[in-house]
Design a protein around this motif. Structure first.
Motif, mmCIF file in Angstrom:
data_model
loop_
_atom_site.group_PDB
_atom_site.id
_atom_site.type_symbol
_atom_site.label_atom_id
_atom_site.label_comp_id
_atom_site.label_asym_id
_atom_site.label_seq_id
_atom_site.Cartn_x
_atom_site.Cartn_y
_atom_site.Cartn_z
ATOM 1 N N TYR A 40 0.817 -1.216 0.000
ATOM 2 C CA TYR A 40 0.000 0.000 0.000
ATOM 3 C C TYR A 40 0.849 1.263 0.000
ATOM 4 C CZ TYR A 40 -2.036 3.917 2.568
ATOM 5 O OH TYR A 40 -2.373 5.178 2.985
ATOM 6 N N PHE A 49 -5.549 3.320 4.477
ATOM 7 C CA PHE A 49 -5.413 1.908 4.846
ATOM 8 C C PHE A 49 -6.128 1.707 6.172
ATOM 9 C CE2 PHE A 49 -3.469 -2.000 6.329
ATOM 10 C CZ PHE A 49 -3.263 -2.729 5.159
ATOM 11 N N GLU A 59 -8.036 -1.127 1.730
ATOM 12 C CA GLU A 59 -7.211 -0.024 1.243
ATOM 13 C C GLU A 59 -7.880 0.672 0.070
ATOM 14 O OE1 GLU A 59 -3.507 -1.277 -0.514
ATOM 15 O OE2 GLU A 59 -4.313 -3.256 -0.992
#
Length: 330
Positions: A40, A49, A59
Protein backbone atom coordinates in the motif's frame (compact mmCIF):
# COMPACT_ATOMS: atom_id res chain seq x y z
CA UNK A 1 31.04 -12.31 -13.57
CA UNK A 2 32.14 -12.66 -9.95
CA UNK A 3 31.78 -8.92 -9.44
CA UNK A 4 28.26 -9.06 -10.84
CA UNK A 5 27.30 -11.86 -8.43
CA UNK A 6 28.75 -9.98 -5.47
CA UNK A 7 26.94 -6.82 -6.54
CA UNK A 8 23.64 -8.73 -6.81
CA UNK A 9 24.07 -10.26 -3.35
CA UNK A 10 24.83 -6.85 -1.85
CA UNK A 11 21.76 -5.34 -3.53
CA UNK A 12 19.56 -8.19 -2.31
CA UNK A 13 20.87 -7.88 1.24
CA UNK A 14 20.24 -4.12 1.15
CA UNK A 15 16.69 -4.66 -0.12
CA UNK A 16 15.91 -7.21 2.61
CA UNK A 17 17.44 -5.01 5.30
CA UNK A 18 15.47 -2.02 4.02
CA UNK A 19 12.22 -4.00 4.08
CA UNK A 20 12.86 -5.30 7.58
CA UNK A 21 13.71 -1.85 8.89
CA UNK A 22 10.69 -0.24 7.21
CA UNK A 23 8.35 1.42 9.70
CA UNK A 24 4.73 0.26 9.87
CA UNK A 25 1.85 0.96 12.30
CA UNK A 26 2.32 -1.12 15.43
CA UNK A 27 -1.44 -1.73 15.45
CA UNK A 28 -1.38 -3.96 12.35
CA UNK A 29 -3.04 -7.12 13.70
CA UNK A 30 -1.89 -9.85 11.32
CA UNK A 31 0.79 -11.00 8.88
CA UNK A 32 -1.64 -10.49 6.01
CA UNK A 33 -2.18 -6.87 7.07
CA UNK A 34 1.58 -6.28 7.24
CA UNK A 35 2.13 -7.62 3.72
CA UNK A 36 -0.76 -5.56 2.35
CA UNK A 37 0.48 -2.41 4.11
CA UNK A 38 3.98 -2.74 2.63
CA UNK A 39 2.43 -2.80 -0.86
CA UNK A 40 0.00 0.00 0.00
CA UNK A 41 2.82 2.44 0.78
CA UNK A 42 3.65 2.69 -2.93
CA UNK A 43 0.06 3.55 -3.92
CA UNK A 44 -0.81 6.94 -5.50
CA UNK A 45 -2.01 9.91 -3.42
CA UNK A 46 -5.37 10.28 -1.71
CA UNK A 47 -5.02 6.83 -0.24
CA UNK A 48 -6.01 5.20 3.03
CA UNK A 49 -5.41 1.91 4.85
CA UNK A 50 -7.85 0.48 7.41
CA UNK A 51 -7.70 -2.56 9.68
CA UNK A 52 -9.92 -4.51 12.08
CA UNK A 53 -8.82 -6.13 15.36
CA UNK A 54 -9.86 -9.43 13.76
CA UNK A 55 -6.95 -9.18 11.31
CA UNK A 56 -8.66 -8.06 8.09
CA UNK A 57 -7.79 -4.87 6.19
CA UNK A 58 -8.99 -2.56 3.43
CA UNK A 59 -7.21 -0.02 1.24
CA UNK A 60 -7.99 2.68 -1.30
CA UNK A 61 -6.14 5.21 -3.48
CA UNK A 62 -6.66 7.92 -6.14
CA UNK A 63 -9.99 9.00 -4.67
CA UNK A 64 -9.53 12.77 -5.06
CA UNK A 65 -10.72 13.45 -1.52
CA UNK A 66 -8.97 11.95 1.48
CA UNK A 67 -12.33 11.55 3.27
CA UNK A 68 -13.57 9.46 0.35
CA UNK A 69 -10.41 7.36 0.56
CA UNK A 70 -11.05 6.78 4.28
CA UNK A 71 -14.64 5.68 3.64
CA UNK A 72 -13.61 3.35 0.82
CA UNK A 73 -10.86 1.67 2.87
CA UNK A 74 -13.18 1.15 5.84
CA UNK A 75 -15.96 -0.15 3.59
CA UNK A 76 -13.64 -2.70 1.95
CA UNK A 77 -12.37 -3.83 5.35
CA UNK A 78 -15.87 -4.25 6.83
CA UNK A 79 -17.07 -6.16 3.76
CA UNK A 80 -14.44 -8.77 4.55
CA UNK A 81 -15.47 -8.98 8.20
CA UNK A 82 -18.72 -7.22 9.23
CA UNK A 83 -18.56 -8.47 12.83
CA UNK A 84 -15.97 -5.94 14.01
CA UNK A 85 -15.37 -2.22 13.36
CA UNK A 86 -12.56 -1.12 11.06
CA UNK A 87 -10.50 2.03 11.50
CA UNK A 88 -7.98 3.96 9.39
CA UNK A 89 -4.35 3.55 10.42
CA UNK A 90 -2.64 5.39 7.54
CA UNK A 91 -3.28 8.08 4.92
CA UNK A 92 -1.17 8.73 1.85
CA UNK A 93 1.32 6.14 3.04
CA UNK A 94 1.87 7.85 6.41
CA UNK A 95 0.94 6.07 9.63
CA UNK A 96 -1.54 7.77 11.96
CA UNK A 97 -0.43 5.58 14.87
CA UNK A 98 2.79 4.74 16.66
CA UNK A 99 5.12 2.83 14.35
CA UNK A 100 7.62 0.01 14.66
CA UNK A 101 9.87 -1.84 12.24
CA UNK A 102 8.54 -4.86 10.38
CA UNK A 103 10.85 -7.33 12.08
CA UNK A 104 9.86 -6.19 15.58
CA UNK A 105 6.14 -6.29 14.75
CA UNK A 106 6.38 -9.80 13.30
CA UNK A 107 8.32 -10.91 16.34
CA UNK A 108 5.64 -9.41 18.60
CA UNK A 109 2.83 -11.19 16.74
CA UNK A 110 4.69 -14.49 17.03
CA UNK A 111 5.13 -13.98 20.76
CA UNK A 112 1.40 -13.26 21.12
CA UNK A 113 0.54 -16.50 19.32
CA UNK A 114 2.86 -18.58 21.52
CA UNK A 115 2.82 -16.97 24.96
CA UNK A 116 2.23 -19.43 27.83
CA UNK A 117 -0.14 -19.03 30.79
CA UNK A 118 0.08 -19.92 34.45
CA UNK A 119 -1.40 -23.38 35.22
CA UNK A 120 -4.76 -23.55 37.01
CA UNK A 121 -5.40 -25.76 40.05
CA UNK A 122 -6.65 -29.27 39.23
CA UNK A 123 -10.41 -29.72 38.61
CA UNK A 124 -11.03 -25.97 38.75
CA UNK A 125 -13.16 -24.66 35.89
CA UNK A 126 -15.15 -21.55 34.98
CA UNK A 127 -18.28 -21.45 37.10
CA UNK A 128 -20.61 -21.64 34.07
CA UNK A 129 -19.34 -25.12 33.03
CA UNK A 130 -18.99 -26.73 36.46
CA UNK A 131 -22.18 -28.79 36.03
CA UNK A 132 -21.59 -29.94 32.43
CA UNK A 133 -19.08 -32.78 32.09
CA UNK A 134 -18.37 -32.30 28.38
CA UNK A 135 -17.90 -28.55 28.68
CA UNK A 136 -15.82 -28.92 31.86
CA UNK A 137 -13.44 -31.38 30.19
CA UNK A 138 -13.07 -29.16 27.13
CA UNK A 139 -12.43 -26.14 29.33
CA UNK A 140 -9.68 -27.95 31.26
CA UNK A 141 -7.97 -28.73 27.95
CA UNK A 142 -8.42 -25.10 26.87
CA UNK A 143 -6.56 -23.96 29.99
CA UNK A 144 -3.40 -25.68 28.69
CA UNK A 145 -3.45 -23.79 25.36
CA UNK A 146 -0.93 -21.06 24.53
CA UNK A 147 -1.36 -17.70 22.85
CA UNK A 148 -4.33 -15.33 22.94
CA UNK A 149 -7.37 -17.50 23.50
CA UNK A 150 -11.04 -17.56 24.43
CA UNK A 151 -13.71 -20.11 25.43
CA UNK A 152 -17.43 -19.75 24.68
CA UNK A 153 -20.47 -21.81 25.67
CA UNK A 154 -24.18 -22.10 25.11
CA UNK A 155 -25.70 -22.98 28.50
CA UNK A 156 -26.23 -26.71 28.73
CA UNK A 157 -25.18 -27.21 25.12
CA UNK A 158 -22.34 -26.47 22.73
CA UNK A 159 -18.94 -24.93 23.35
CA UNK A 160 -16.20 -23.42 21.22
CA UNK A 161 -12.61 -22.31 21.71
CA UNK A 162 -9.85 -20.46 19.90
CA UNK A 163 -6.19 -20.19 20.82
CA UNK A 164 -2.81 -19.26 19.37
CA UNK A 165 -4.18 -15.93 18.10
CA UNK A 166 -2.40 -12.57 17.83
CA UNK A 167 -4.95 -10.73 19.98
CA UNK A 168 -7.85 -11.42 22.32
CA UNK A 169 -10.47 -9.85 20.01
CA UNK A 170 -9.78 -12.38 17.28
CA UNK A 171 -9.76 -15.26 19.79
CA UNK A 172 -13.16 -14.22 21.18
CA UNK A 173 -14.65 -13.88 17.70
CA UNK A 174 -13.47 -17.32 16.60
CA UNK A 175 -14.55 -18.99 19.86
CA UNK A 176 -18.08 -17.58 19.50
CA UNK A 177 -18.15 -18.59 15.85
CA UNK A 178 -17.11 -22.16 16.71
CA UNK A 179 -19.70 -22.41 19.49
CA UNK A 180 -22.54 -21.08 17.34
CA UNK A 181 -21.71 -23.48 14.52
CA UNK A 182 -22.06 -26.40 16.95
CA UNK A 183 -25.18 -24.96 18.57
CA UNK A 184 -26.84 -24.32 15.23
CA UNK A 185 -28.19 -20.93 16.29
CA UNK A 186 -26.71 -17.46 16.60
CA UNK A 187 -26.86 -15.36 19.74
CA UNK A 188 -26.95 -18.29 22.20
CA UNK A 189 -23.21 -18.46 22.96
CA UNK A 190 -21.22 -16.26 25.27
CA UNK A 191 -17.55 -15.86 26.18
CA UNK A 192 -16.78 -17.26 29.64
CA UNK A 193 -12.97 -17.00 29.56
CA UNK A 194 -10.41 -14.88 27.76
CA UNK A 195 -6.70 -15.45 28.29
CA UNK A 196 -7.16 -17.49 31.46
CA UNK A 197 -9.48 -14.84 32.96
CA UNK A 198 -12.87 -16.41 33.73
CA UNK A 199 -15.70 -13.86 33.55
CA UNK A 200 -17.44 -15.23 36.68
CA UNK A 201 -14.47 -16.84 38.37
CA UNK A 202 -13.51 -20.51 38.76
CA UNK A 203 -14.52 -23.21 41.21
CA UNK A 204 -13.71 -26.87 41.74
CA UNK A 205 -15.92 -29.11 39.59
CA UNK A 206 -17.40 -32.07 41.44
CA UNK A 207 -18.17 -33.97 38.24
CA UNK A 208 -14.53 -33.74 37.16
CA UNK A 209 -13.19 -34.67 40.58
CA UNK A 210 -15.49 -37.72 40.76
CA UNK A 211 -15.01 -39.89 37.70
CA UNK A 212 -18.24 -41.84 38.21
CA UNK A 213 -20.23 -38.57 38.09
CA UNK A 214 -22.56 -39.83 40.80
CA UNK A 215 -25.71 -37.71 40.76
CA UNK A 216 -28.00 -38.58 43.63
CA UNK A 217 -31.48 -37.14 44.27
CA UNK A 218 -31.81 -34.49 46.93
CA UNK A 219 -33.00 -35.57 50.36
CA UNK A 220 -36.32 -34.27 51.58
CA UNK A 221 -36.19 -31.68 54.38
CA UNK A 222 -36.41 -32.95 57.92
CA UNK A 223 -39.71 -32.26 59.68
CA UNK A 224 -38.27 -30.14 62.48
CA UNK A 225 -36.73 -26.69 62.06
CA UNK A 226 -36.30 -27.12 58.29
CA UNK A 227 -40.04 -27.50 57.84
CA UNK A 228 -40.69 -24.29 59.78
CA UNK A 229 -38.15 -22.39 57.68
CA UNK A 230 -39.62 -23.85 54.51
CA UNK A 231 -43.00 -22.36 55.43
CA UNK A 232 -41.38 -18.95 55.94
CA UNK A 233 -39.54 -19.21 52.64
CA UNK A 234 -42.76 -20.25 50.89
CA UNK A 235 -44.28 -16.92 51.87
CA UNK A 236 -41.39 -15.03 50.29
CA UNK A 237 -41.29 -17.08 47.10
CA UNK A 238 -45.01 -16.79 46.42
CA UNK A 239 -45.98 -18.26 43.03
CA UNK A 240 -42.32 -19.23 42.46
CA UNK A 241 -42.45 -21.76 45.30
CA UNK A 242 -43.83 -24.50 43.04
CA UNK A 243 -41.06 -23.85 40.47
CA UNK A 244 -38.41 -24.17 43.15
CA UNK A 245 -39.87 -27.38 44.56
CA UNK A 246 -39.75 -28.96 41.09
CA UNK A 247 -36.18 -27.84 40.39
CA UNK A 248 -33.62 -30.66 40.19
CA UNK A 249 -30.17 -31.51 41.47
CA UNK A 250 -28.32 -28.67 43.24
CA UNK A 251 -30.54 -25.61 43.23
CA UNK A 252 -30.85 -22.24 44.96
CA UNK A 253 -33.17 -19.27 45.35
CA UNK A 254 -32.03 -15.67 45.94
CA UNK A 255 -34.14 -12.58 46.53
CA UNK A 256 -33.88 -8.89 47.41
CA UNK A 257 -36.22 -6.84 49.57
CA UNK A 258 -37.64 -5.22 46.41
CA UNK A 259 -38.59 -8.51 44.82
CA UNK A 260 -35.65 -9.20 42.52
CA UNK A 261 -35.30 -12.97 42.33
CA UNK A 262 -32.99 -15.63 40.97
CA UNK A 263 -33.86 -19.34 40.72
CA UNK A 264 -31.28 -21.83 39.40
CA UNK A 265 -31.09 -25.60 39.20
CA UNK A 266 -29.00 -28.55 37.96
CA UNK A 267 -25.66 -27.25 39.27
CA UNK A 268 -22.61 -29.29 40.24
CA UNK A 269 -22.42 -28.25 43.90
CA UNK A 270 -24.53 -26.29 46.41
CA UNK A 271 -21.93 -23.51 46.40
CA UNK A 272 -22.16 -23.12 42.63
CA UNK A 273 -25.94 -23.05 42.81
CA UNK A 274 -25.93 -20.38 45.54
CA UNK A 275 -23.51 -18.14 43.64
CA UNK A 276 -25.45 -18.58 40.40
CA UNK A 277 -28.76 -17.67 42.07
CA UNK A 278 -27.33 -14.50 43.59
CA UNK A 279 -25.78 -13.51 40.25
CA UNK A 280 -29.09 -14.07 38.48
CA UNK A 281 -30.89 -11.97 41.07
CA UNK A 282 -28.26 -9.22 40.83
CA UNK A 283 -28.86 -9.24 37.06
CA UNK A 284 -32.33 -7.83 37.81
CA UNK A 285 -30.69 -5.08 39.85
CA UNK A 286 -28.40 -4.30 36.93
CA UNK A 287 -31.42 -3.83 34.66
CA UNK A 288 -33.05 -1.54 37.21
CA UNK A 289 -29.92 0.59 37.41
CA UNK A 290 -30.42 1.48 33.74
CA UNK A 291 -34.02 2.60 34.36
CA UNK A 292 -34.33 5.89 36.30
CA UNK A 293 -37.85 5.10 37.59
CA UNK A 294 -36.61 1.81 39.14
CA UNK A 295 -33.32 2.97 40.66
CA UNK A 296 -34.94 3.29 44.10
CA UNK A 297 -35.85 -0.41 44.00
CA UNK A 298 -32.33 -1.81 44.20
CA UNK A 299 -31.11 -3.77 47.21
CA UNK A 300 -28.53 -6.56 47.71
CA UNK A 301 -29.64 -10.09 46.83
CA UNK A 302 -29.29 -12.85 49.42
CA UNK A 303 -29.77 -16.61 49.18
CA UNK A 304 -32.83 -17.81 51.11
CA UNK A 305 -32.63 -21.44 49.96
CA UNK A 306 -29.91 -23.80 48.77
CA UNK A 307 -31.31 -27.21 47.91
CA UNK A 308 -33.70 -27.98 50.81
CA UNK A 309 -31.73 -25.92 53.32
CA UNK A 310 -33.28 -22.57 54.19
CA UNK A 311 -31.23 -19.66 55.54
CA UNK A 312 -33.07 -18.42 58.61
CA UNK A 313 -31.06 -15.20 58.97
CA UNK A 314 -31.60 -14.17 55.35
CA UNK A 315 -35.29 -15.08 55.45
CA UNK A 316 -35.77 -12.94 58.56
CA UNK A 317 -33.77 -10.09 56.98
CA UNK A 318 -35.96 -9.99 53.87
CA UNK A 319 -39.17 -10.48 55.86
CA UNK A 320 -38.25 -7.61 58.20
CA UNK A 321 -37.44 -5.35 55.24
CA UNK A 322 -40.82 -6.12 53.67
CA UNK A 323 -42.56 -5.40 56.98
CA UNK A 324 -40.72 -2.07 57.25
CA UNK A 325 -41.77 -1.13 53.73
CA UNK A 326 -45.37 -2.01 54.54
CA UNK A 327 -45.26 0.14 57.70
CA UNK A 328 -43.80 3.09 55.76
CA UNK A 329 -46.55 2.79 53.16
CA UNK A 330 -49.26 2.76 55.80
Amino acid sequence: MVNLIVFSIVCLAFTVQQAVAQQVPSSLPSEAAIEAYLKYQSRPAYSAFAVSPLGVYGESWSYGLISSADDAAISQCEEKQPDAPCYVVARDGESLHETTDVFSLRQHLTQERLKPWEPIEAFHVAMQVANNLEQAKAYRTYLTRNGNKAFAIAFGGAWGEAYGETNAHRAQHLALQSCEQKQGKQGQCQIIDTNQQATMGRIKSTILANADNDIRPLQAPTPDNSQRLAELAKTLLGDKWHDYQNATRHKAFAISQFGAIGIVQDHATPTVAEEAAILKCEGVNALREAMPHLQDQIAPCVAVAVNNDFNEANIKQITQSLDDQSSDTN
